[in-house]
Design a protein around this motif. Structure first.
Motif, short mmCIF file in Angstrom:
data_model
loop_
_atom_site.label_atom_id
_atom_site.label_comp_id
_atom_site.label_asym_id
_atom_site.label_seq_id
_atom_site.Cartn_x
_atom_site.Cartn_y
_atom_site.Cartn_z
N GLY A 13 40.42 51.97 41.74
CA GLY A 13 41.42 51.89 40.68
C GLY A 13 42.49 50.85 40.87
N GLU A 14 42.43 50.06 41.94
CA GLU A 14 43.44 49.03 42.20
C GLU A 14 42.81 47.63 42.17
N ILE A 15 43.54 46.65 41.64
CA ILE A 15 43.06 45.26 41.65
C ILE A 15 43.15 44.73 43.07
N THR A 16 42.02 44.33 43.63
CA THR A 16 41.99 43.85 45.01
C THR A 16 41.71 42.35 45.13
N ALA A 17 41.21 41.74 44.06
CA ALA A 17 40.96 40.29 44.08
C ALA A 17 40.93 39.80 42.64
N LEU A 61 30.57 29.41 34.92
CA LEU A 61 31.93 29.59 35.43
C LEU A 61 32.15 31.04 35.85
N THR A 62 31.67 31.98 35.06
CA THR A 62 31.84 33.39 35.40
C THR A 62 31.14 33.72 36.72
N ARG A 63 29.97 33.12 36.93
CA ARG A 63 29.26 33.33 38.20
C ARG A 63 30.10 32.85 39.37
N ARG A 64 30.73 31.68 39.22
CA ARG A 64 31.56 31.15 40.30
C ARG A 64 32.81 32.00 40.53
N LEU A 65 33.41 32.50 39.46
CA LEU A 65 34.58 33.36 39.59
C LEU A 65 34.22 34.68 40.25
N LEU A 66 33.07 35.24 39.86
CA LEU A 66 32.60 36.47 40.51
C LEU A 66 32.40 36.24 42.00
N ALA A 67 31.79 35.12 42.35
CA ALA A 67 31.55 34.83 43.77
C ALA A 67 32.86 34.73 44.54
N SER A 68 33.90 34.20 43.88
CA SER A 68 35.17 34.03 44.58
C SER A 68 35.88 35.37 44.82
N VAL A 69 35.46 36.44 44.11
CA VAL A 69 36.02 37.76 44.38
C VAL A 69 34.99 38.63 45.13
N GLY A 70 33.96 37.98 45.65
CA GLY A 70 33.01 38.67 46.52
C GLY A 70 31.89 39.41 45.81
N ALA A 125 42.15 46.64 33.25
CA ALA A 125 41.98 47.07 34.65
C ALA A 125 42.80 48.31 34.97
N THR A 126 43.93 48.49 34.30
CA THR A 126 44.77 49.66 34.58
C THR A 126 44.11 50.96 34.18
N SER A 127 43.09 50.88 33.31
CA SER A 127 42.41 52.10 32.87
C SER A 127 41.07 52.32 33.56
N VAL A 128 40.72 51.41 34.49
CA VAL A 128 39.43 51.49 35.17
C VAL A 128 39.57 52.33 36.43
N GLU A 129 38.71 53.31 36.55
CA GLU A 129 38.69 54.14 37.75
C GLU A 129 37.53 53.72 38.65
N GLY A 130 37.69 53.92 39.93
CA GLY A 130 36.62 53.59 40.86
C GLY A 130 36.50 52.11 41.10
N ASP A 131 35.27 51.65 41.35
CA ASP A 131 35.01 50.24 41.66
C ASP A 131 34.35 49.54 40.48
N ALA A 132 34.82 48.33 40.18
CA ALA A 132 34.26 47.58 39.05
C ALA A 132 34.77 46.15 39.10
N VAL A 133 34.16 45.30 38.29
CA VAL A 133 34.74 44.00 38.00
C VAL A 133 35.08 43.98 36.51
N VAL A 134 36.26 43.45 36.22
CA VAL A 134 36.72 43.35 34.84
C VAL A 134 36.72 41.87 34.46
N ILE A 135 36.14 41.57 33.32
CA ILE A 135 36.07 40.18 32.85
C ILE A 135 36.85 40.06 31.55
N GLY A 136 37.83 39.15 31.55
CA GLY A 136 38.60 38.86 30.35
C GLY A 136 38.38 37.42 29.92
N CYS A 137 38.37 37.18 28.61
CA CYS A 137 38.16 35.83 28.09
C CYS A 137 39.03 35.59 26.86
N ASP A 138 39.31 34.33 26.61
CA ASP A 138 39.96 33.95 25.36
C ASP A 138 39.60 32.49 25.07
N SER A 139 39.42 32.18 23.80
CA SER A 139 39.02 30.82 23.42
C SER A 139 39.93 30.25 22.35
#
Length: 201
Positions: free
Chosen positions: A118-122, A185-194, A60-74
């Motif tokens: 460029g800033e994390i808002t949710a 789960l990703t759909r629900r997490l996306l919804a929770s950040v609008g 996220a620190t390298s993302v400019e503008g508006d976006a959603v960043v998805i991270g995962c680990d298993s």
């Protein structure tokens, strides 16, 4: 809405693409072993969520503008142990010999960050457990699987969307989570950040 996948996993990328989302891929470079060692007596779910958080935040620190960043680990929880990718063929062989005919729980941590200007808002994160019922490969089948190199690159030394799928008898839970990213789960997490999935298609 731009989607940035903070993972080098081709399986996660394929799941998202098959579901109608074509993300930009950025690899975090997070030292997973160091981060895990810094945690104080974590549960398996806490480990994978912490790792998914760290990966998403670095990207996220390298993302400019508006976006959603998805991270995962298993990681796989099996016989009281939490395991990631096997370090050697010998470790993968031993793991499969112990898992054959038994069950384990594949736990995938998910983090979604909303970035605006460029800033994390949710942010939202959670983990998804899925019970995996392992089959019993013959010695010849196991050696051929190990020789393919596939089990060396995945948590628990198995896949369900590749050659390892031949040796998984069934799942109790979300199959996409076992591949590496739970769509529900990703759909629900996306919804929770609008963010709605409809915004991403």
């Amino acid at each position: 809405m731009r989607v940035v996948l903070a993972s080098q996993s081709p399986a996660r990328l394929n799941v998202l693409r098959s579901a109608g989302v074509d993300p930009e891929v950025r690899v975090s470079g997070v030292d997973e072993e160091e981060l895990q060692a810094s945690l104080d007596n974590p549960t398996p779910a806490e480990i994978v969520v912490a790792l998914s958080n760290a990966k998403a935040e670095v990207v996220a620190t390298s993302v400019e503008g508006d976006a959603v960043v998805i991270g995962c680990d298993s990681m796989l929880e099996f016989d009281g142990e939490v395991v990631g990718k096997p370090a050697t063929v010998e470790v993968a062989r031993d793991r499969w010999q112990r898992m054959a005919g038994k069950t384990g729980v594949l736990i995938t941590g998910h983090t979604v960050l909303r970035v605006s200007a460029g800033e994390i808002t949710a942010r939202a994160s959670s983990a998804e457990p899925t019970t995996v019922r392992f089959g019993t490969p013959t010695d010849r089948e196991l050696e051929a699987y190990l020789a393919s190199g596939e089990p060396m690159h995945v948590a628990g030394a198995f896949t369900i969307d590749g050659r390892g799928g031949w040796f998984v008898d069934g799942l109790d839970g979300d199959h996409s989570s076992v591949i590496g990213i739970s769509l529900p789960l990703t759909r629900r997490l996306l919804a929770s950040v609008g963010v709605s999935i409809a915004d991403l298609w």
